[in-house]
Design a protein around this motif. Sequence first.
Motif, short mmCIF file in Angstrom:
data_model
loop_
_atom_site.label_atom_id
_atom_site.label_comp_id
_atom_site.label_asym_id
_atom_site.label_seq_id
_atom_site.Cartn_x
_atom_site.Cartn_y
_atom_site.Cartn_z
N PRO A 193 68.27 101.72 74.58
CA PRO A 193 67.40 103.19 74.45
C PRO A 193 66.44 103.42 75.45
O PRO A 193 65.38 102.28 75.35
CB PRO A 193 67.19 103.58 72.84
N ARG A 194 65.94 104.50 75.88
CA ARG A 194 64.77 104.62 76.91
C ARG A 194 63.86 105.62 75.91
O ARG A 194 64.33 106.25 75.29
CB ARG A 194 65.07 105.20 78.37
N THR A 195 62.69 105.30 76.37
CA THR A 195 61.70 106.34 75.62
C THR A 195 61.37 107.40 76.22
O THR A 195 60.64 108.43 75.89
CB THR A 195 60.40 105.41 75.20
N GLY A 196 61.67 107.40 77.49
CA GLY A 196 61.57 108.44 78.65
C GLY A 196 62.41 108.60 79.91
O GLY A 196 62.85 107.33 79.96
N PRO A 197 62.42 109.58 80.43
CA PRO A 197 63.28 109.52 81.55
C PRO A 197 62.85 108.70 82.86
O PRO A 197 63.53 108.54 83.73
CB PRO A 197 63.47 111.12 82.01
N ASP A 198 61.54 108.41 82.85
CA ASP A 198 61.18 107.60 84.20
C ASP A 198 61.26 106.08 83.55
O ASP A 198 60.91 105.42 84.46
CB ASP A 198 59.58 107.79 84.27
N GLU A 199 61.44 105.72 82.43
CA GLU A 199 61.70 104.16 82.31
C GLU A 199 62.96 103.69 82.71
O GLU A 199 64.04 104.60 82.45
CB GLU A 199 61.64 104.28 80.41
N PRO A 200 63.00 102.62 83.39
CA PRO A 200 64.12 102.05 84.01
C PRO A 200 65.36 101.78 82.88
O PRO A 200 64.76 101.31 81.76
CB PRO A 200 63.71 100.73 84.56
N TRP A 201 66.45 101.71 83.10
CA TRP A 201 67.50 101.19 82.46
C TRP A 201 67.89 100.05 82.33
O TRP A 201 67.38 99.05 83.19
CB TRP A 201 68.90 101.83 82.95
N ARG A 202 67.85 99.32 81.11
CA ARG A 202 68.14 97.83 80.82
C ARG A 202 69.26 97.49 79.84
O ARG A 202 69.38 98.18 79.20
CB ARG A 202 66.58 97.30 80.36
N GLY A 203 70.08 96.50 80.41
CA GLY A 203 71.04 96.30 79.67
C GLY A 203 71.03 95.71 78.30
O GLY A 203 69.85 95.06 78.11
N ASN A 204 71.73 96.30 77.53
CA ASN A 204 71.69 95.78 75.99
C ASN A 204 72.55 94.65 75.92
O ASN A 204 73.70 94.53 76.03
CB ASN A 204 72.21 96.96 75.08
N ARG A 205 71.79 93.31 75.55
CA ARG A 205 72.44 92.04 75.69
C ARG A 205 72.90 91.48 74.39
O ARG A 205 72.82 90.30 74.12
CB ARG A 205 71.49 91.10 76.55
#
Length: 287
Positions: A193-205
């Motif tokens: 999950p992201r905290t805001g629209p500007d945070e980069p996406w990161r894979g859930n591992r």
Amino acid sequence: MAGPWTVMSVNTQYGGRFDSDGRPVDRWGPIADAIASVEPHILLAQELTGWGHDPRLHAAAERSLQRRGWPLRFLVAPSATGFHTAVAYQPEVLCWRQYETKYAHLTDNGYGVAVLADVDADEDEPGLTVISAHLSAYSTQAAAQEAQRMAVRLHRYGGRGILGGDINNMPLGDREPDWAAVPPYNRSARCLPRTGPDEPWRGNRAVGEVLANAGLVDVAAHLADTQHRPELRAATGRGRVRVDQYHVTEPLRDALLDYERLPGLSDHDAIVMRLDSARLGAARVWD
């Protein structure tokens, strides 16, 4: 049979018989050609749509491989979604001792635990436990729970195990893909999950962490690192992630020989690994 064993895994995309709208297609012929060309001793198949209610599809698949000179026998798992998985084996080399499906209903697509053995092995000689996995595509959390269940069963019958198939999630150690180029439904299922629209996406591992915590070795990653072949971590699906994976128990680590991808058979690459059965580590039964 002491010597190299070849293991192949393929998500057939609706059994190679249908498209995403349910219209008939014929991809099974090329899939069967590829299987016969690889000559796997063990085949892990996913998305065998319709096999549960129409056993003629199962029979036709076995006949097609028989005609191509590489017969395989399929052990098919029940599936609530109809996306059946199967473990198949080459009957001139291997036999099956057990096929456990009692926990299949606790996963989206079902699974079975096959215990295979060399046809010439003594009855008290430990077998090889094999699971064809098709984890949830809709939630990393759900997929992680499924992976936990499968990892437990993989260790149950002597500790020599292979879990492979469509894991549907980011493995440990792979680079982040260009998430902007990934469909939004895949981002929602595979990213943190992201905290805001500007945070980069990161894979859930989380799935990779579960499998590593269970003492399993990610075959492509292990060989990429030990053989200095980073290309083995390449994506296997249209979602730009290496979603098709093999994970093996520790007694198989030193037996691993090679890994490769075979593109073009479906919306997933098929994956192939080879191991030296003479170098399997000691079996272990956990109390």
